[in-house]
Design an enzyme around this catalytic site. Structure first.
Site, PDB file in Angstrom:
ATOM      1  CG  HIS A 132      -4.234   8.101   4.230  1.00 48.50           C
ATOM      2  ND1 HIS A 132      -2.694   7.283   4.674  1.00 48.50           N
ATOM      3  CD2 HIS A 132      -4.773   7.334   3.795  1.00 48.50           C
ATOM      4  CE1 HIS A 132      -3.009   6.518   3.883  1.00 48.50           C
ATOM      5  NE2 HIS A 132      -4.263   6.617   2.716  1.00 48.50           N
ATOM      6  CG  ASP A 209      -0.849  13.196   5.897  1.00 53.36           C
ATOM      7  OD1 ASP A 209      -0.538  14.343   4.333  1.00 53.36           O
ATOM      8  OD2 ASP A 209      -1.737  12.129   6.108  1.00 53.36           O
ATOM      9  CD  GLN A 212      -6.990  13.606   0.183  1.00 49.64           C
ATOM     10  OE1 GLN A 212      -7.965  13.932  -1.029  1.00 49.64           O
ATOM     11  NE2 GLN A 212      -6.985  12.276   0.099  1.00 49.64           N
ATOM     12  CE  LYS A 235      -3.796  10.736  -1.945  1.00 43.24           C
ATOM     13  NZ  LYS A 235      -4.441  10.462  -0.772  1.00 43.24           N
ATOM     14  CB  CYS A 373      -6.282   4.454   4.018  1.00 44.74           C
ATOM     15  SG  CYS A 373      -5.965   3.269   2.042  1.00 44.74           S
TER      16      CYS A 373
HETATM   17  C1  LIG Z   1      -3.618   9.400   0.327  1.00 50.48           C
HETATM   18  C2  LIG Z   1      -2.753  10.301   1.304  1.00 50.48           C
HETATM   19  C3  LIG Z   1      -1.683   9.219   2.133  1.00 50.48           C
HETATM   20  C4  LIG Z   1      -0.512   8.257   0.996  1.00 50.48           C
HETATM   21  O1  LIG Z   1      -0.181   9.267   0.518  1.00 50.48           O
HETATM   22  P1  LIG Z   1       0.422   8.315  -1.053  1.00 50.48           P
HETATM   23  O2  LIG Z   1       0.835   9.620  -1.821  1.00 50.48           O
HETATM   24  O3  LIG Z   1      -0.530   7.522  -1.296  1.00 50.48           O
HETATM   25  O4  LIG Z   1       1.665   7.586   0.068  1.00 50.48           O
HETATM   26  C5  LIG Z   1      -1.202   9.955   3.625  1.00 50.48           C
HETATM   27  N1  LIG Z   1      -2.139  10.907   4.004  1.00 50.48           N
HETATM   28  C6  LIG Z   1      -3.940  11.242   3.851  1.00 50.48           C
HETATM   29  C7  LIG Z   1      -4.677  12.252   4.126  1.00 50.48           C
HETATM   30  C8  LIG Z   1      -3.616  11.032   2.168  1.00 50.48           C
HETATM   31  O5  LIG Z   1      -5.114  11.363   1.588  1.00 50.48           O
END
Ligand SMILES: *Cc1c(COP(=O)(O)O)cnc(C)c1O
Length: 416
Positions: A132, A209, A212, A235, A373
């Site tokens: 992302h 990260d 998801q 999320k 993104c």
């Molecule tokens: C949504 C997302 C982000 C960013 O997260 P925010 O809460 O919008 O700052 C980063 N990495 C991944 C894989 C995402 O899906």
């Protein structure tokens, strides 16, 4: 404050999405809504919405400062939320959990604190093509300040991480590996335990990260053996504006603050300031108290459903969706490697993804269209844009059926 427990906390076993939908007021207020955009942001159960309101009604005061009882109670609720997030990630101690604004801020914190103090010209940071923008841009900004090299591990022909190529790019100068646990644009799951083993064998630290992954599978930072893990509250069925960074204690202890202000200091003079221990060192100013409490309720909600049950649900529904869409002529699913979870990214021959999404919206099917993104990945795949359906605990086969029927309607409409 009474923390509301989800209606089905007594239930065990497989998820019942129909019953779960009754926990989410959005579905009552928007009859017929087929919500397939949880990968962008998940809906909120009443327990979270009401819990945050209840906190403001009954227990609100600033944290960590007041000597009065109300402030002490508010502080206790805020710190209880930290303990819930610790359990959610199976961190060793609550002080390894830093509340941040979201996934983006968590990664920026690691870049600007750990990265800015540890990385030197000639060092390497290794990311993947599945990232992302949040796990690309902070490293580019820092690279331009410091002069290290940002190295990118490629995907393989099926859309998964090419592990051999990843390993080949791990070198003696690799100081940090920063990869997604679960690719938001395609749904590819990465083998993070293997990545951790490879990274640590070369002496590199590992940031994951988990934006998801955290909503979809049980996450155990000790079992993965990562050094940093970030996820966002919005999320994981929690409020916007809150997220968490897990950092291994030894690393957080050695890291300098990245923002200065109240709440993060021990002693301030105009000459010199000394700082609090983590996590306070990284939470300058009044934090998002209600957001943290809401996030605590959201992770309670997920635990009550059962993390394994959520994963089994997402897996079964993903398989159903793959089967349903791949049987449609003119619909092409984007590859997601060996293991796809919770996300169906696809293209419809002859129709732009934005047009597909617009027609789907006319059928009350909410999906996302674009590069999600993850523009470098979508470019690498030669796609420009895709339509993406992403799943949550409230979705069932009827939502996939509605998606397939709406896609068929779009095909019919554009054939004329
Ligand atoms: C949504 C997302 C982000 C960013 O997260 P925010 O809460 O919008 O700052 C980063 N990495 C991944 C894989 C995402 O899906």
């Amino acid at each position: 404050m009474t923390l509301l427990t989800p209606a089905h906390s007594a239930r065990r076993g497989p998820l019942d999405p129909r019953a779960i939908r009754r926990d989410f007021p959005i579905f009552e207020r928007n009859p017929g809504l087929v919500f397939l955009d949880s990968g962008a942001s998940a809906q909120k159960p009443a327990a979270v919405i009401d819990g945050v309101a209840e906190y403001y009604r009954s227990d609100y005061a600033n944290v960590h400062r007041g000597v009065y009882r109300l402030s002490a109670r508010s502080t206790e609720l805020y710190e209880q939320a930290r303990e819930k997030v610790r359990r959610f990630l199976n961190a060793r101690q609550a002080s390894e959990i830093v509340f941040v604004r979201g996934g983006t801020e968590g990664i920026n914190l690691v870049a600007n604190s750990w990265g800015a103090s540890m990385l030197r010209p000639g060092d390497e940071v290794l990311i993947s093509e599945l990232e992302h923008h949040s796990n690309i841009v902070p490293w580019q900004l820092l690279r331009d300040r410091i002069g290290f090299a940002l190295v990118v591990a490629p995907i393989n022909a099926t859309g998964g991480l090419d592990l051999a190529a990843f390993e080949a790019r791990l070198g003696p100068r690799t100081r940090l590996v920063a990869v997604t646990h679960h690719a938001n644009a395609t749904g590819a799951l990465l083998p993070v335990e293997t990545i951790a083993r490879l990274a640590h064998a070369r002496g590199a630290k590992l940031l994951i990260d988990g934006c998801q992954a955290a909503p979809r599978l049980p996450v155990d930072v000790q079992a993965i053996d990562c050094d940093f893990y970030v996820f966002s509250g919005h999320k994981t069925y929690g409020p916007t504006g809150i997220g968490a960074l897990y950092g291994r204690k030894e690393l957080l202890d050695a890291m300098p603050p990245w923002q200065g202000g109240g709440d993060m200091i021990l002693n301030v003079t105009f000459e010199k300031t000394t700082f609090q221990d983590p996590p306070s060192r990284f939470e300058a100013g009044t934090p998002d108290i209600s957001g943290a409490i809401g996030l605590g309720i959201a992770v309670d909600y997920m635990e009550a459903l059962g993390r394994e049950a959520i994963l089994a649900h997402e897996e079964a529904l993903t398989d159903y969706g793959v089967d349903r869409l791949s049987r449609m002529a003119g619909v092409r699913l984007v590859g997601a490697g060996q293991r796809r979870l919770g996300i169906l990214s696809f293209q419809v021959d002859g129709i732009h993804p934005h047009d597909v999404a617009t027609v789907l919206d006319q059928h009350k099917v909410a999906v996302r269209a674009g590069h999600h993104c993850a523009q470098p990945l979508i470019d690498k795949l030669g796609l420009g844009a895709t339509t993406r359906a992403s799943l949550g605990v409230y979705n069932d086969e009827s939502d996939i059926d509605a998606l397939a029927e709406a896609v068929a309607a779009a095909q019919k409409m554009f054939r004329r």
